[in-house]
Design an enzyme around this catalytic site. Structure first.
Site, mmCIF file in Angstrom:
data_model
loop_
_atom_site.group_PDB
_atom_site.id
_atom_site.type_symbol
_atom_site.label_atom_id
_atom_site.label_comp_id
_atom_site.label_asym_id
_atom_site.label_seq_id
_atom_site.Cartn_x
_atom_site.Cartn_y
_atom_site.Cartn_z
ATOM 1 N N LYS A 1 54.271 47.033 29.902
ATOM 2 C CA LYS A 1 55.718 46.983 30.160
ATOM 3 C C LYS A 1 56.434 46.421 28.933
ATOM 4 O O LYS A 1 57.429 46.965 28.487
ATOM 5 C CB LYS A 1 55.952 46.108 31.402
ATOM 6 C CG LYS A 1 57.385 46.009 31.816
ATOM 7 C CD LYS A 1 57.495 45.216 33.110
ATOM 8 C CE LYS A 1 58.919 44.754 33.312
ATOM 9 N NZ LYS A 1 59.077 43.922 34.495
ATOM 10 N N GLY B 1 55.569 43.953 36.876
ATOM 11 C CA GLY B 1 54.254 44.468 36.470
ATOM 12 C C GLY B 1 53.294 44.643 37.637
ATOM 13 O O GLY B 1 52.641 45.680 37.791
ATOM 14 N N ARG B 2 53.219 43.637 38.507
ATOM 15 C CA ARG B 2 52.232 43.698 39.601
ATOM 16 C C ARG B 2 52.663 44.610 40.748
ATOM 17 O O ARG B 2 51.934 44.780 41.720
ATOM 18 C CB ARG B 2 51.909 42.287 40.105
ATOM 19 C CG ARG B 2 53.105 41.443 40.482
ATOM 20 C CD ARG B 2 52.711 39.976 40.662
ATOM 21 N NE ARG B 2 53.842 39.101 40.903
ATOM 22 C CZ ARG B 2 54.586 38.551 39.961
ATOM 23 N NH1 ARG B 2 54.326 38.796 38.703
ATOM 24 N NH2 ARG B 2 55.579 37.742 40.270
ATOM 25 N N GLU C 1 50.105 35.569 41.759
ATOM 26 C CA GLU C 1 51.096 35.494 40.680
ATOM 27 C C GLU C 1 52.512 35.398 41.294
ATOM 28 O O GLU C 1 53.401 34.813 40.699
ATOM 29 C CB GLU C 1 50.986 36.733 39.764
ATOM 30 C CG GLU C 1 51.573 36.513 38.372
ATOM 31 C CD GLU C 1 51.163 37.578 37.352
ATOM 32 O OE1 GLU C 1 50.201 37.366 36.610
ATOM 33 O OE2 GLU C 1 51.824 38.631 37.294
ATOM 34 N N HIS D 1 26.327 39.777 53.718
ATOM 35 C CA HIS D 1 25.062 39.273 53.182
ATOM 36 C C HIS D 1 25.291 38.331 52.004
ATOM 37 O O HIS D 1 24.368 38.046 51.243
ATOM 38 C CB HIS D 1 24.174 40.441 52.759
ATOM 39 C CG HIS D 1 23.881 41.369 53.901
ATOM 40 N ND1 HIS D 1 22.791 41.209 54.731
ATOM 41 C CD2 HIS D 1 24.569 42.420 54.398
ATOM 42 C CE1 HIS D 1 22.802 42.144 55.667
ATOM 43 N NE2 HIS D 1 23.888 42.890 55.482
HETATM 44 O O1 F6P Z 1 49.756 38.076 33.198
HETATM 45 C C1 F6P Z 1 51.113 38.108 32.984
HETATM 46 C C2 F6P Z 1 51.663 39.501 32.902
HETATM 47 O O2 F6P Z 1 52.970 39.383 32.442
HETATM 48 C C3 F6P Z 1 51.609 40.256 34.222
HETATM 49 O O3 F6P Z 1 52.617 39.917 35.086
HETATM 50 C C4 F6P Z 1 51.646 41.659 33.745
HETATM 51 O O4 F6P Z 1 51.260 42.539 34.757
HETATM 52 C C5 F6P Z 1 50.679 41.594 32.585
HETATM 53 O O5 F6P Z 1 50.941 40.331 31.996
HETATM 54 C C6 F6P Z 1 50.765 42.707 31.581
HETATM 55 O O6 F6P Z 1 52.005 42.779 30.961
HETATM 56 P P1 F6P Z 1 52.460 44.060 30.134
HETATM 57 O O7 F6P Z 1 52.495 45.221 31.055
HETATM 58 O O8 F6P Z 1 53.802 43.715 29.592
HETATM 59 O O9 F6P Z 1 51.453 44.279 29.031
#
Ligand code: F6P
Length: 548
Positions: free
Chosen positions: A209, A269-270, A355, A386
């Site tokens: 992103k 992102g998530r 997160e 298991h």
């Molecule tokens: O771990 C932090 C974070 O900002 C996440 O929220 C995100 O999904 C990940 O890093 C990757 O970020 P990017 O897509 O900007 O590389």
């Protein structure tokens, strides 16, 4: 409009729940079942191809009513309309939270800064469709005029976990393209992946992103160097595409502007697998299946948005989680999928849940005085039976668990399916009922053991039971049902964040370690001291640098 800030512990419902908890705390699930004939039926939600049974929880109808009062007192309805309506509810980053818009029908209208974002969402979707079709059909060729055979998704966190989980979950629907994921900055990861690949027939999808993430850019650079050992420089534009909001940085990397799939700041992102971040999904299972995933998520959005709270799957599952987290003081929750295809589901949820809701400052900026985000973990059944089920059955910790299963198998091996499902049903029954001392003694007697031996062994074989579970039984694992399931958890996260009065959509907690790693990297590579360190860290760095 901003989200309201209501401390849940100041609500009437919270005080009532505290008093009510004392009446439930020591009750056994078996007694709760004995009290009401229709408990299982009353505490089951059937919706579309979902059958969600939450009757095996340590609640009564009064608990449920009070939890719904809590949701009303924190004005969940108002928060939901701001979430779906495109208000900047991610206040600390000044952003809207609009992953739901990504799965809307084209006719919907969602405005950001006065502009309807639906046309641009569909423009990108058409680009994903055309590109996926052309790669799958072999119309897009490599620099040596060959069809692509392999796809490598380079990303981390939300730019990796969502697509990786979905590609794995939908493996049954996969086409001929082999999909690989490189995420860890550990060079062994990227090397293990590329060592089997032919650069002439591999397409690289860089997903970031921000396009500033250390891991992703390091892996992308390493891969580009490896690629250029055989290929000419102008071949990069045929083999590398990117998904990002940062078009300038993508171009600086050498990627052709036509090969950029845009995303937007209003997608976290998530929660981004529904955007162009899902390009690897579309390439792996075809655009139609990707659309099926989006359609399923949209159906769950509509269920969540319109259904009454007492029949609303994300609301009920979120409230149950609050009940255990804040009243029983349970610290973790398990998600056990009885499907090997959902192998990565708990790992994926860990980012989404932890997160988002791992926060200790409320929406007023004050320190909270109650527990927030739960620890989430899990592995598929029956394997996990298991491994860690011993602790769930007889350990000292209370672990509420969600069991996810699919009634029909994909491969149609009915014998395996019956065995899998018998385990699925048996575990929640065993966790609830346990095994009494009388039953243990009777069983040992039938084995003709001596009285002395029976008395010695009995305590170890007793199961207290009373372990709460939700059963989410879905007709079949399809792109659509998977979309529904993922969206269910997204909304569960949202509801919990609203009740806990926190901001679920920032993640400042991951920044400190990143900053320190950058300065330590300079100390490792450039021999210059950037920061003062504590003695422990200093010694560790010295040990690393001074090794033979
Ligand atoms: O771990 C932090 C974070 O900002 C996440 O929220 C995100 O999904 C990940 O890093 C990757 O970020 P990017 O897509 O900007 O590389």
């Amino acid at each position: 409009m901003a989200l309201k800030s209501i401390n849940p512990t100041t609500t009437k419902a919270w005080s009532k729940l505290q008093a009510h908890f004392k009446t439930i705390e020591h009750k056994h699930l078996k007694d709760l079942f004995a009290e009401h004939d229709n408990r299982a039926k009353n505490m089951t939600i059937t919706w579309d191809d979902f059958y969600v049974d939450y009757s095996k929880h340590r609640i009564s109808s009064e608990t449920l009513a009070l939890l719904i009062d809590l949701a009303n007192e924190v004005d969940l309805k108002d928060a939901m309309s701001k979430y779906f309506g495109g208000d900047a509810i991610n206040k600390t980053e000044g952003r809207e939270v609009l992953h739901t818009a990504l799965r809307n029908p084209e006719t919907a209208k969602v405005t950001v800064d006065g502009n309807n974002v639906m046309p641009e969402i569909f423009e990108v979707k058409h680009k994903i469709k055309d590109f996926s079709n052309a790669v799958i059909n072999g119309e897009v060729k490599s620099y040596t005029n060959k069809s692509f055979t392999d796809i490598v998704n380079i990303g981390i966190g939300g730019s990796d976990l969502g697509p990786a989980m979905v590609v794995d979950a939908l493996a049954y629907y996969k086409n001929h393209l082999k999909t690989h994921f490189v995420s860890n900055v550990d060079g062994d990861h990227v090397n293990e992946v590329i060592k089997h690949l032919n650069p002439e027939t591999t397409l690289f999808v860089i997903v970031s992103k921000t396009f500033t993430t250390q891991e992703t850019l390091s892996n992308a650079n390493t891969i580009r160097e490896w690629f250029l050992k055989d290929a000419p420089r102008d071949a990069v534009s045929k083999h590398f595409v990117a998904v990002s909001t940062n078009i300038e940085k993508v171009k600086a990397f050498g990627i052709d502007e036509n090969n950029v799939f845009p995303m937007w700041n209003w997608v976290g992102g998530r929660f981004s697998l529904w955007s162009a971040v899902g390009l690897s999904i579309s390439l792996s299972v075809g655009f139609e299946n990707f659309e099926g995933l989006l359609l399923g998520a949209h159906k769950m959005d509509e269920h969540f948005r319109t259904e009454d709270f007492d029949n609303n799957i994300p609301v009920i599952t979120a409230l149950l989680s609050v009940w255990y987290n804040n009243f029983f003081h349970a610290e973790s929750e398990a998600v056990i999928s009885y499907s090997q295809y959902l192998n990565q589901f708990a790992t994926y949820l860990q980012q989404g849940i932890m997160e988002s809701n791992g926060k200790t400052i409320d929406r007023n900026g004050d320190a909270i005085t109650y527990q927030t985000g739960t620890i989430i973990w899990g592995e598929p059944g029956s394997n996990s039976q298991h491994a860690f089920f011993q602790l769930m059955h007889q350990g000292s910790k209370l672990i509420p668990a969600e069991f996810i299963g699919f009634a029909s198998s994909l491969h149609g091996n009915q014998d395996h399916q019956d065995k899998l499902m018998s385990n699925f049903f048996a575990q929640t029954e065993a966790l609830m009922n346990g095994k009494s001392k009388e039953a243990v003694i009777a069983e040992l007697k039938s084995q003709k053991l001596s009285e002395e031996k029976i008395m010695e062994l009995a305590p170890f074989k007793v199961f207290e039971g009373n372990k709460p579970t939700t059963t989410i039984l879905i007709e079949k694992l399809t792109p659509e049902s998977l979309g529904k399931l993922i969206a269910l958890y997204e909304h569960k996260i949202f509801v919990q964040g609203i009740i806990w009065n926190i901001f679920s959509y920032d993640q400042f907690g991951v920044e400190l370690g990143k900053q320190l790693a950058n300065s330590i990297l300079k100390e490792l590579q450039e021999e210059k001291m950037v920061n003062e360190h504590d003695d422990s860290t200093k010694n560790l760095i010295a040990f690393y640098k001074n090794r033979d």
